[in-house]
Scaffold this motif. Structure first.
Motif, PDB file in Angstrom:
ATOM      1  N   GLY A 451       7.105  -1.356  -6.576  1.00 45.00           N
ATOM      2  CA  GLY A 451       7.955  -0.174  -6.527  1.00 45.00           C
ATOM      3  C   GLY A 451       7.792   0.758  -7.709  1.00 45.00           C
ATOM      4  O   GLY A 451       8.772   1.328  -8.201  1.00 45.00           O
ATOM      5  N   LYS A 452       6.567   0.911  -8.195  1.00 46.77           N
ATOM      6  CA  LYS A 452       6.349   1.824  -9.320  1.00 46.77           C
ATOM      7  C   LYS A 452       5.889   3.189  -8.796  1.00 46.77           C
ATOM      8  O   LYS A 452       4.905   3.286  -8.079  1.00 46.77           O
ATOM      9  N   THR A 453       6.598   4.206  -9.194  1.00 45.67           N
ATOM     10  CA  THR A 453       6.260   5.545  -8.712  1.00 45.67           C
ATOM     11  C   THR A 453       5.202   6.168  -9.621  1.00 45.67           C
ATOM     12  O   THR A 453       5.490   6.992 -10.478  1.00 45.67           O
ATOM     13  N   THR A 454       3.978   5.772  -9.434  1.00 43.67           N
ATOM     14  CA  THR A 454       2.895   6.315 -10.247  1.00 43.67           C
ATOM     15  C   THR A 454       2.426   7.631  -9.641  1.00 43.67           C
ATOM     16  O   THR A 454       2.819   7.992  -8.523  1.00 43.67           O
ATOM     17  N   GLU A 455       1.556   8.301 -10.388  1.00 39.64           N
ATOM     18  CA  GLU A 455       0.996   9.560  -9.886  1.00 39.64           C
ATOM     19  C   GLU A 455       0.300   9.352  -8.541  1.00 39.64           C
ATOM     20  O   GLU A 455       0.458  10.125  -7.602  1.00 39.64           O
ATOM     21  N   LYS A 456      -0.456   8.261  -8.478  1.00 38.02           N
ATOM     22  CA  LYS A 456      -1.222   7.966  -7.276  1.00 38.02           C
ATOM     23  C   LYS A 456      -0.289   7.677  -6.097  1.00 38.02           C
ATOM     24  O   LYS A 456      -0.555   8.088  -4.966  1.00 38.02           O
ATOM     25  N   VAL A 457       0.790   6.955  -6.392  1.00 39.82           N
ATOM     26  CA  VAL A 457       1.752   6.633  -5.337  1.00 39.82           C
ATOM     27  C   VAL A 457       2.317   7.927  -4.752  1.00 39.82           C
ATOM     28  O   VAL A 457       2.387   8.114  -3.538  1.00 39.82           O
ATOM     29  N   THR A 458       2.651   8.844  -5.645  1.00 34.21           N
ATOM     30  CA  THR A 458       3.191  10.122  -5.195  1.00 34.21           C
ATOM     31  C   THR A 458       2.133  10.904  -4.409  1.00 34.21           C
ATOM     32  O   THR A 458       2.381  11.410  -3.319  1.00 34.21           O
ATOM     33  N   GLN A 459       0.947  10.965  -4.994  1.00 35.95           N
ATOM     34  CA  GLN A 459      -0.137  11.744  -4.394  1.00 35.95           C
ATOM     35  C   GLN A 459      -0.409  11.334  -2.954  1.00 35.95           C
ATOM     36  O   GLN A 459      -0.616  12.169  -2.082  1.00 35.95           O
ATOM     37  N   PHE A 460      -0.397  10.013  -2.695  1.00 33.83           N
ATOM     38  CA  PHE A 460      -0.725   9.555  -1.349  1.00 33.83           C
ATOM     39  C   PHE A 460       0.519   9.280  -0.492  1.00 33.83           C
ATOM     40  O   PHE A 460       0.419   8.781   0.620  1.00 33.83           O
ATOM     41  N   GLY A 461       1.676   9.579  -1.047  1.00 30.39           N
ATOM     42  CA  GLY A 461       2.901   9.362  -0.279  1.00 30.39           C
ATOM     43  C   GLY A 461       3.184   7.898   0.014  1.00 30.39           C
ATOM     44  O   GLY A 461       3.828   7.556   1.015  1.00 30.39           O
ATOM     45  N   HIS A 462       2.704   7.013  -0.846  1.00 30.90           N
ATOM     46  CA  HIS A 462       2.884   5.588  -0.572  1.00 30.90           C
ATOM     47  C   HIS A 462       4.283   5.076  -0.901  1.00 30.90           C
ATOM     48  O   HIS A 462       4.608   3.933  -0.613  1.00 30.90           O
ATOM     49  N   GLY A 463       5.100   5.960  -1.473  1.00 30.57           N
ATOM     50  CA  GLY A 463       6.479   5.561  -1.753  1.00 30.57           C
ATOM     51  C   GLY A 463       7.287   5.378  -0.475  1.00 30.57           C
ATOM     52  O   GLY A 463       8.343   4.736  -0.467  1.00 30.57           O
ATOM     53  N   SER A 464       6.782   5.936   0.613  1.00 33.28           N
ATOM     54  CA  SER A 464       7.539   5.849   1.860  1.00 33.28           C
ATOM     55  C   SER A 464       7.151   4.626   2.698  1.00 33.28           C
ATOM     56  O   SER A 464       7.714   4.393   3.761  1.00 33.28           O
ATOM     57  N   LEU A 465       6.177   3.858   2.212  1.00 30.69           N
ATOM     58  CA  LEU A 465       5.772   2.676   2.984  1.00 30.69           C
ATOM     59  C   LEU A 465       6.909   1.657   3.011  1.00 30.69           C
ATOM     60  O   LEU A 465       7.669   1.537   2.042  1.00 30.69           O
ATOM     61  N   SER A 466       6.981   0.914   4.114  1.00 33.10           N
ATOM     62  CA  SER A 466       8.087  -0.056   4.234  1.00 33.10           C
ATOM     63  C   SER A 466       7.968  -1.185   3.211  1.00 33.10           C
ATOM     64  O   SER A 466       8.939  -1.876   2.930  1.00 33.10           O
ATOM     65  N   THR A 467       6.785  -1.382   2.647  1.00 31.41           N
ATOM     66  CA  THR A 467       6.638  -2.458   1.664  1.00 31.41           C
ATOM     67  C   THR A 467       6.847  -1.970   0.231  1.00 31.41           C
ATOM     68  O   THR A 467       6.785  -2.763  -0.702  1.00 31.41           O
ATOM     69  N   PHE A 468       7.101  -0.676   0.063  1.00 30.01           N
ATOM     70  CA  PHE A 468       7.263  -0.149  -1.296  1.00 30.01           C
ATOM     71  C   PHE A 468       8.451  -0.835  -1.983  1.00 30.01           C
ATOM     72  O   PHE A 468       9.577  -0.813  -1.473  1.00 30.01           O
TER      73      PHE A 468
END
Ligand code: ADP
Ligand code: ZN
Length: 623
Positions: A451-468
């Motif tokens: 659950g770390k909101t890194t630049e890459k996580v934001t860039q690819f929208g991976h914060g919305s994944l159910s496993t985040f």
């Protein structure tokens, strides 16, 4: 020449020439078989005693009038010492290689052609030259070609770890001299390599002698890599100060760096790799063999055929390619039978690097598949939480029970159930792949799960994944452990051609479905603080052989060592070629007054008794 029973008894040669009382393990049947003219393939671990398996038949057959044994060995840099050791024992031996000048070469050839030499050492490229073969023809015609010994026979196989194409040409020996017996020897013995040796050297008819591969005096330890050089330094300080050892690194640059770091910390360390001048390499090797307490920091270019008996530890700072390599390299520790350590640090990066090397090699897909399988086997050894030795021996087809002398037996690791973490990791990889259409590396996957909101996580929208964030309870170290384990068991692969991204495999499914339990070693933050196993007899000059001597005995032992160093220097040979530490310790304990007192001490043959007996008595008389 008709095959008659040999006139010299092997047992008698063992005592008279080498000063040993009994054959070890399967030596006796091997020696009998080869002396009688049989072909043999000998698989024995490093330090098991392979040399006597051909040296004694060579001596016996020479005494029976059969002439010269040709020893094929790839180790030009060691031939001088090997032959020197035989001379010390009173055996007529010689070598032919590029270090001899023309006159010396001619002299050796003349003596060989007269059938006088008992053991002639030569490299495969020399043996297969027309000139040498015509000399062998001439010997053969006169019934003076006794035996071929092919040492380091795994060099013939591309599955071994020291492939030498020149070995392939050795089939000529069998074809041209069909009646001359051959003995091939190796310490590498996985089934694939073994079968390859038999086929390549046409040894289908040879009797196979497979020994136990156990080296009970070696303690295996595998630690998770953090700061590998510091970990190594601590290990040496804690357990091996002043000891001779070998440290293996993957690259030349690492070798140089680590040697420097060790020197800065006060260790007597030398570098060795193929990038060094041949003269420097030879010099460092000689120092390692001739001086005490040197730590050789090396690539795997170093070590084959090194028979220094008192190497107290072998350390791997980077993971080797496979278990055969690991076992061969670690086997160089403790040939004298005294306690020794095999220590390795490994990490996820090692796995990634080794994978990449395989993937990027120009070899065919079939070959790469075999190499990946071998790497995986080593990985699961590293990840194991049960006895290392049971696994190692199991790899060579041997069953055993927990050894009590490996890290996992001595300090059983905490095991935790990583099944849940593994499933979460795999489903994150799956979802990321689904959502973005591309794969990512380990760091990013772990960030999402934790659950770390890194630049890459934001860039690819991976914060919305159910496993985040559903794995926030796991530490990065734990997740790395899980990833390594998944890679080791084939439930996940690293694609080196695509930025080391993680890819699901066929094997992922069972884990995802919860059908496979994933048990992991608890990541230990500091290497277990184990106590040194032995008291040092004297700082910087440990000698397990002399550990039980009283004060006078110690003084005698020290004086004998000083005398031995003198002799070794005069003869330009390593000290252990004159007498092993164990032999000196036995002399020191017996406190001999007459030559008879020296008889029967292991390692004193008749030639050494004659050459050194009175000197030894004189040294001992001072106490
Ligand atoms: P390998 O070539 O299999 O690695 P070596 O032939 O160098 O092993 O032998 C290892 C050590 O064991 C050597 O120091 C050798 O002198 C010693 N050795 C071999 N056989 C015997 C024996 N029967 N008795 C005592 N020592 C032995
Ligand atoms: Zn064990």
């Amino acid at each position: 020449m008709p095959s008659t029973a040999s006139s010299a008894e092997p047992q008698q040669i063992l005592q008279e020439v080498f000063g040993y009382t009994a054959f070890r393990g399967p030596q006796a049947p091997i020696v009998d078989h080869v002396t009688a003219g049989g072909d043999a393939l000998v698989l024995m671990p490093t330090g098991g005693g392979k040399s006597l398996c051909y040296q004694i038949p060579a001596i016996a057959r020479q005494r029976a009038g059969r002439g010269v044994t040709v020893v094929v060995s790839p180790l030009i840099a060691l031939m001088h010492d090997q032959v020197g050791a035989l001379h010390e024992a009173g055996v007529d031996a010689a070598f032919l290689n590029s270090t001899l000048d023309w006159e010396q070469t001619q002299d050796v050839e003349r003596r060989m052609l007269r059938g006088e030499i008992t053991l002639l050492y030569a490299a495969p490229e020399r043996v297969t030259t027309p000139r040498f073969l015509s000399q062998l023809d001439s010997l053969q015609e006169r019934g003076k070609l006794s035996l071929f010994a092919i040492d380091e026979a795994h060099c013939v196989s591309q599955w071994g770890h020291d492939f030498r194409p020149e070995y392939r040409a050795l089939t000529v020996l069998h074809e041209r001299y069909a009646g001359v017996p051959r003995i091939a020897l190796t310490a590498t013995a996985d089934a694939l390599t073994r079968a390859d040796i038999v086929e390549r050297l046409q040894l289908e008819e040879a009797r196979q002698f497979v020994s136990s591969f156990d080296r009970p005096n070696i303690r295996y330890t595998i630690v998770e890599k953090k700061d590998a050089t510091t970990q190594l330094l601590r290990f040496i300080e804690r357990e091996h100060e002043g000891d001779a050892g070998v440290v293996y690194c993957q690259s030349r640059r690492r070798v140089e760096e680590v040697a420097q770091t060790l020197r800065d910390a006060g260790a007597n360390a030398l570098p060795y790799h193929a990038g060094l001048d041949a003269a420097v390499r030879q010099k460092h090797q000689d120092q390692f063999l001739r001086e005490e307490g040197i730590v050789m920091v090396a690539t795997i270019a170093f070590g084959m055929g090194i028979d220094k008996p008192d190497v107290r530890f072998v350390a791997h700072l980077d993971m080797p390619k496979n278990i055969e390599g690991y076992y061969q390299e670690t086997g160089r520790a403790g040939r004298d039978g005294a306690p020794a350590d095999a220590w390795m640090a490994y990490g996820l990066q090692d796995v990634v690097n080794q994978r990449r090397m395989i993937d990027e090699s120009p070899a065919g897909e079939e070959f790469k598949q075999v190499m990946r399988g071998k790497l995986d086997a080593l990985l699961s050894l590293a990840e194991a939480s049960d006895c290392r030795r049971v696994r190692l021996l199991g790899y060579f087809g041997e069953k055993s029970s927990p050894c009590g002398n490996c890290d996992n037996c001595v300090n059983p690791p905490q095991v935790w159930d990583g099944t849940d973490a593994a499933r979460k990791l795999l489903s994150t990889i799956y979802r990321v792949q689904q959502q973005s259409g591309i794969s990512f590396g380990a760091g990013h996957i772990m960030d999402i799960l934790r659950g770390k909101t890194t630049e890459k996580v934001t860039q690819f929208g991976h914060g919305s994944l159910s496993t985040f964030g559903i794995g926030s309870e796991f530490s990065e170290a734990q997740l790395r452990g899980v990833l390594r384990q998944l890679i080791a068991t084939g439930a996940l692969t690293v694609d080196a051609q695509a930025y080391n991204t993680l890819q699901l495999t066929e094997g992922s499914r069972a884990v995802l479905k919860g059908e496979t339990q994933v048990l992991l070693r608890e990541s230990v933050s500091s290497p277990a603080e184990r106590k040194p196993r032995r008291e040092k007899t004297a700082r910087g000059a440990p000698s397990p052989a002399a550990a039980t001597l009283d004060a006078t005995g110690q003084a005698r032992f020290a004086a004998l060592k000083a005398w031995r160093a003198e002799v070794a220097r005069e003869h330009n040979l390593p000290a252990y070629v004159i007498f092993h530490d164990a032999t000196l310790a036995a002399i020191a304990e017996r406190a001999p007054a007459t030559l008879e007192d020296l008889q029967g001490i292991s390692g004193i043959g008749s030639k050494k008794l004659e050459a050194y007996g009175s000197d030894v008595l004189r040294v001992c008389a001072a106490f």
